[in-house]
Write a protein that holds these residues in place. Structure first.
Motif, short mmCIF file in Angstrom:
data_model
loop_
_atom_site.label_atom_id
_atom_site.label_comp_id
_atom_site.label_asym_id
_atom_site.label_seq_id
_atom_site.Cartn_x
_atom_site.Cartn_y
_atom_site.Cartn_z
N UNK A 153 0.82 -1.09 0.09
CA UNK A 153 0.05 -0.02 -0.07
C UNK A 153 0.87 1.12 0.03
N UNK A 154 2.21 1.05 -0.32
CA UNK A 154 3.26 2.43 -0.35
C UNK A 154 3.08 2.98 0.76
N UNK A 155 3.20 2.17 2.03
CA UNK A 155 2.99 3.14 3.41
C UNK A 155 4.29 2.44 4.07
N UNK A 156 5.38 2.39 3.39
CA UNK A 156 6.70 1.78 4.29
C UNK A 156 7.95 2.57 3.58
N UNK A 157 8.27 3.64 4.28
CA UNK A 157 9.32 4.55 4.06
C UNK A 157 10.68 3.50 3.55
N UNK A 158 10.93 2.70 4.48
CA UNK A 158 12.11 1.87 4.09
C UNK A 158 12.18 1.31 2.97
N UNK A 159 11.33 0.99 2.36
CA UNK A 159 11.16 0.40 1.07
C UNK A 159 11.37 1.20 -0.19
N UNK A 160 11.19 2.55 0.00
CA UNK A 160 11.14 3.35 -1.23
C UNK A 160 12.65 3.38 -1.97
N UNK A 161 13.60 3.22 -1.31
CA UNK A 161 15.28 3.40 -1.91
C UNK A 161 15.15 2.05 -2.92
N UNK A 162 14.39 1.06 -2.71
CA UNK A 162 14.50 -0.26 -3.57
C UNK A 162 13.50 -0.37 -4.85
N UNK A 163 12.72 0.85 -5.04
CA UNK A 163 11.71 0.76 -6.06
C UNK A 163 12.20 0.83 -7.29
N UNK A 164 11.50 0.25 -8.25
CA UNK A 164 11.95 0.24 -9.66
C UNK A 164 12.24 -1.17 -10.06
N UNK A 165 12.32 -1.37 -11.67
CA UNK A 165 12.76 -2.43 -12.14
C UNK A 165 12.25 -3.94 -11.54
N UNK A 166 10.81 -3.84 -11.79
CA UNK A 166 10.08 -5.08 -11.47
C UNK A 166 9.04 -5.02 -12.36
N UNK A 167 8.37 -6.42 -12.52
CA UNK A 167 7.08 -6.40 -13.57
C UNK A 167 5.83 -5.89 -12.61
N UNK A 168 4.96 -5.11 -13.47
CA UNK A 168 3.75 -4.45 -12.97
C UNK A 168 2.68 -4.96 -14.01
N UNK A 169 1.64 -5.25 -13.49
CA UNK A 169 0.25 -5.44 -14.35
C UNK A 169 -0.75 -5.30 -13.04
N UNK A 170 -1.24 -4.01 -13.09
CA UNK A 170 -2.24 -3.44 -12.07
C UNK A 170 -3.36 -4.46 -11.93
N UNK A 171 -3.90 -4.68 -13.20
CA UNK A 171 -5.17 -5.68 -13.17
C UNK A 171 -4.80 -6.72 -12.26
N UNK A 172 -4.15 -7.45 -12.55
CA UNK A 172 -3.90 -8.92 -11.93
C UNK A 172 -3.60 -8.60 -10.34
N UNK A 173 -2.64 -7.56 -10.15
CA UNK A 173 -2.35 -7.31 -8.90
C UNK A 173 -3.47 -6.87 -8.05
#
Length: 252
Positions: A101-121
């Motif tokens: 839910x994008x509510x964890x600041x410690x994870x922000x530096x690791x964002x990017x370069x992963x597969x995304x498909x909002x419908x299935x997610x």
């Protein structure tokens, strides 16, 4: 017999998608694939994990945190900071939801370069999807179970993804041997790796996080690498780095 076949198929197909797609592709990008195959394996992961579907994005971010902060208080799933495997699973679930839910600041530096498909997610994380898959498992058991004790397997079906994660992170950081001194508690739990498709070579993987074959010694067999090698030869995926033989360093 039908129940046994269904259970084993669900267990190992879910395990394969977790180690092949979520771990080695989404989190580490050890190999590349075109958009068609990325979507194919995304959907395949959703189908195989079913009620315990894990978001490739959230999984990737948690796993990157795990490597960066291995066995410290910042590690989202280290057994060193939980009294038992169940409390570790609960802690991981809470952090996973915050990351999702994008509510964890410690994870922000690791964002990017992963597969995304909002419908299935979005579908995969909804209660109706998880309930629907769970209902399908129960109906299968009602139709094919031949003994009462077989119904005791249903909770494993419901929580298949988190159970795989618990086996790897609890076992792989508590039991086994070390080929390398990684300044953490990662270990190779060879005796249990038939339950993990290579994932329990944690000590090797923490030393060589981009090595597509988690086995290092000649007798350390990584079944998932065989599948990856085959898919690479079939030109469905392309391994980024060719294997080299690492110099073994005794653990402290």
């Amino acid at each position: 017999m039908a129940i046994l076949v269904f259970f084993v198929a669900h267990y190992y197909l879910s395990l394969f998608t977790q180690t092949f797609y979520l771990h080695r592709y989404a989190a580490h990008k050890m190999f590349t694939m075109n958009k068609f195959w990325e979507r194919f394996f995304f959907l395949f992961t959703y189908i195989c994990q079913g009620s315990s579907f894990l978001s490739p994005r959230a999984y990737a971010l948690l796993h990157r945190m795990h490597h960066a902060y291995s066995d410290t208080e910042m590690d989202p799933h280290s057994p060193l900071y939980s009294s038992n495997a169940f409390s570790m699973m609960w802690k991981t679930k809470n952090i996973y939801n915050d990351v999702l839910n994008r509510n964890y600041a410690a994870a922000e530096r690791f964002e990017g370069d992963y597969p995304e498909w909002s419908l299935i997610e979005n579908i995969g994380d909804k209660w109706f999807s998880r309930l629907g898959w769970g209902t399908a498992y129960v109906l299968f058991y009602i139709n094919f179970a031949t003994a009462w004790w077989q119904y005791l397997l249903l909770p494993i079906h419901f929580l298949m993804g988190p159970i795989h994660g618990a086996i790897v992170n609890w076992g792989g950081h508590k039991y086994g041997y070390q080929n390398f001194d990684n300044h953490d508690h990662s270990k190779n739990t060879l005796a249990l790796d038939f339950l993990a498709f290579g994932e329990l070579f944690q000590n090797n993987h923490h030393k060589l996080p981009m090595r597509v074959n988690f086995g290092v010694k000649w007798w350390e067999f990584d079944p998932t690498y065989v599948a990856i090698w085959t898919l690479d030869k079939a030109r469905i995926i392309k391994i980024k780095r060719k294997l080299t033989t690492p110099k073994l360093q005794a653990a402290a």
